[in-house]
Structures are given as structure tokens and as C-alpha cells.
Design a protein around this motif. Sequence first.
Motif, PDB file in Angstrom:
ATOM      1  N   ARG A 279       0.797  -1.025  -0.248  1.00 41.55           N
ATOM      2  CA  ARG A 279      -0.085   0.084  -0.104  1.00 41.55           C
ATOM      3  C   ARG A 279       0.823   1.311   0.200  1.00 41.55           C
ATOM      4  O   ARG A 279       1.531   1.393   0.685  1.00 41.55           O
ATOM      5  N   THR A 280       0.183   1.978  -1.355  1.00 40.66           N
ATOM      6  CA  THR A 280       1.334   3.964  -0.213  1.00 40.66           C
ATOM      7  C   THR A 280       0.275   4.466  -0.552  1.00 40.66           C
ATOM      8  O   THR A 280      -0.937   3.982  -0.529  1.00 40.66           O
ATOM      9  N   VAL A 281       1.082   6.070   0.086  1.00 40.75           N
ATOM     10  CA  VAL A 281       0.037   7.451   0.503  1.00 40.75           C
ATOM     11  C   VAL A 281      -0.756   7.707  -0.346  1.00 40.75           C
ATOM     12  O   VAL A 281      -1.499   8.281  -0.660  1.00 40.75           O
ATOM     13  N   SER A 282       0.762   8.111  -1.118  1.00 42.63           N
ATOM     14  CA  SER A 282       0.331   9.147  -2.018  1.00 42.63           C
ATOM     15  C   SER A 282       0.869   8.806  -3.672  1.00 42.63           C
ATOM     16  O   SER A 282       2.083   8.802  -4.010  1.00 42.63           O
ATOM     17  N   PRO A 283       0.143   8.336  -4.500  1.00 43.38           N
ATOM     18  CA  PRO A 283      -0.961   7.839  -4.312  1.00 43.38           C
ATOM     19  C   PRO A 283      -2.074   6.849  -3.508  1.00 43.38           C
ATOM     20  O   PRO A 283      -0.900   6.295  -3.141  1.00 43.38           O
ATOM     21  N   LEU A 284      -3.142   7.383  -2.851  1.00 43.94           N
ATOM     22  CA  LEU A 284      -3.902   6.172  -1.937  1.00 43.94           C
ATOM     23  C   LEU A 284      -3.958   4.878  -3.173  1.00 43.94           C
ATOM     24  O   LEU A 284      -4.611   4.859  -3.585  1.00 43.94           O
ATOM     25  N   ASN A 285      -3.127   4.456  -2.671  1.00 42.52           N
ATOM     26  CA  ASN A 285      -3.692   3.293  -3.243  1.00 42.52           C
ATOM     27  C   ASN A 285      -2.914   1.248  -2.894  1.00 42.52           C
ATOM     28  O   ASN A 285      -1.795   1.495  -2.315  1.00 42.52           O
ATOM     29  N   GLU A 286      -3.117   0.024  -3.742  1.00 43.15           N
ATOM     30  CA  GLU A 286      -2.675  -1.500  -2.702  1.00 43.15           C
ATOM     31  C   GLU A 286      -2.941  -1.921  -4.289  1.00 43.15           C
ATOM     32  O   GLU A 286      -3.918  -2.095  -5.019  1.00 43.15           O
ATOM     33  N   CYS A 287      -1.774  -2.866  -3.649  1.00 38.32           N
ATOM     34  CA  CYS A 287      -1.763  -3.962  -4.812  1.00 38.32           C
ATOM     35  C   CYS A 287      -1.817  -5.752  -3.977  1.00 38.32           C
ATOM     36  O   CYS A 287      -0.923  -5.641  -3.163  1.00 38.32           O
ATOM     37  N   LYS A 288      -1.837  -6.085  -4.841  1.00 36.81           N
ATOM     38  CA  LYS A 288      -2.068  -7.655  -4.017  1.00 36.81           C
ATOM     39  C   LYS A 288      -1.485  -8.865  -4.563  1.00 36.81           C
ATOM     40  O   LYS A 288      -1.571  -8.914  -5.583  1.00 36.81           O
ATOM     41  N   LEU A 289      -0.543  -9.699  -4.071  1.00 34.44           N
ATOM     42  CA  LEU A 289      -0.652 -11.132  -4.264  1.00 34.44           C
ATOM     43  C   LEU A 289      -1.218 -12.455  -3.926  1.00 34.44           C
ATOM     44  O   LEU A 289      -1.164 -12.190  -2.701  1.00 34.44           O
ATOM     45  N   VAL A 290      -1.369 -12.746  -4.507  1.00 37.73           N
ATOM     46  CA  VAL A 290      -2.317 -14.331  -3.512  1.00 37.73           C
ATOM     47  C   VAL A 290      -0.992 -15.284  -4.247  1.00 37.73           C
ATOM     48  O   VAL A 290      -0.597 -16.064  -5.018  1.00 37.73           O
ATOM     49  N   LEU A 291      -0.734 -16.198  -2.422  1.00 33.69           N
ATOM     50  CA  LEU A 291       0.278 -17.340  -2.819  1.00 33.69           C
ATOM     51  C   LEU A 291      -0.708 -18.394  -2.170  1.00 33.69           C
ATOM     52  O   LEU A 291      -1.562 -18.773  -2.177  1.00 33.69           O
TER      53      LEU A 291
END
Length: 242
Positions: A126-138
Motif C-alpha cells: 500500500r502507498t499513501v500518495s497516491p492511496l493505492n494497493e496491490c495484492k499478490l495471492v500465494l
Amino acid sequence: MSDLSSLLQTWLLPGATFALACGTVGLAWYTRKMAQSTEKALEQNARLVEETHELVESNKILIQNEDRHHQENLRPLCIFHYNNFNGNYNTFLSAVDISNILAISVKSNILNVGNGLAKQVFIILRTVSPLNECKLVLDPLGANSHYSRDGGAGHMGFSFNLRREDYDAYSASHFLSHCDWVIYIEYRDIFGNAFHTAYVKDGTRLEIGFFDGPVPTLENDSFLTRFVSVLQLIRPTPQPAQ
């Protein structure tokens, strides 16, 4: 006949009356004893019911404690496992520009140091600027097992591909130092209980924490909120000219 009548009146009737009175007294005494015995039996039954209830509740607590202890014994604990880590995030993450992608790589394996299987394992950036998220499924990760993936550049790791247009303010070389971020490993045990490990940027170093429950939603992430508060202190809102 008069003598017989006199005899009955003198002896038999009073005797019968006395006998009846004695019987009445005896019956009353017996009834009282029976009432006392019944009351005592009811008290004993009530006490037995109360003791049985307490025993049932004690057994419930014992079973819950045993179940909790059993679950704790089978609790997974997932962490990043890296070589030559000195606490600085530059030995933990790398950022590379690839066409219109900003590739962020975690230079690490994941190790389950717990005693139980880790299911539904996710890595979340997750990042603040910009507010964002990425997800990896294991895949699930067994106890005392590790999970590795080729992160490129000769090291094992996990890569997140961010859209370059969302991060125009950061070059790849400046992303790690100028962008505030947090990385989570979320996982569940075989009973469905959720846990997560957090790796939070703190200056030039990493702050690591272990928590029960799933990762909070993006909007309710206290780490991101803390970053925003710090940014507001560093960059106060401009005031209109007087």
C-alpha cells in the motif's frame, strides 16, 4: 342402660376424643416432618442443579481453554526472510522502471516460522500518495516452510507492478525514499483465524509488527493515516493571503 351410658360418657367418649386428638397431633407432626423433608430435598436438588450448572460452565471454560491452546499450538507466523538485511529498506525493496510499469520487488523469501499451516496467504503493498494497493495471492505454506519466487536481478522475491501514470511524481530511484508505503503478509490458520505481519517504512528503516485479525481496509489503515498526519505537519495547508 343408664350405667352403660354413664360408662360411655365417662370413659369411652373422652378416650376416643383423646385418641383422636393424639392421632391429629401425630398426623400434624408427620405432615410437618414430611414438609421439612420435602423442603430439604428441594434445597438439595437446587444445590445439585447449581453445582451441575457450575460444573458444566467449568467444563465449557476448560474446553475453550484447551481449544484455544490447541489453536495457539497450530498458529502460523509468516515473515519475510532475507539475507544480509541491515534494517534499511534498500536491502528489502527495489524499484525499476519497465515501460509504463513501475516494478516494486520485495527481495526476500516468505518463511512460516509457526507450528501450523498458513492458508489464504496474501502480500499487500500500500502507498499513501497516491492511496493505492496491490495484492499478490500465494499458495498455502506449511509450518517451518518457505515460499520463494524469482524476483529477477539474481535474487528471489515478489514483484508488484504499479501503473507508471499513477506514480509520475516518483522516479524509480526516488520511489522508496519519497513515497510512504507499508507491506503486509496476511494469512489464516486451519481454523479460519486471520493474522498479519506488517512492514512499515519508518524513515530509512523498517518497522515490523505482528497482529491478530485480517489487514484493515485501505480506508481504515492506521499506518497510512499516520503517514498522512506526518505529511500534513511537514506540508501545512497554504493559508489565503490577507
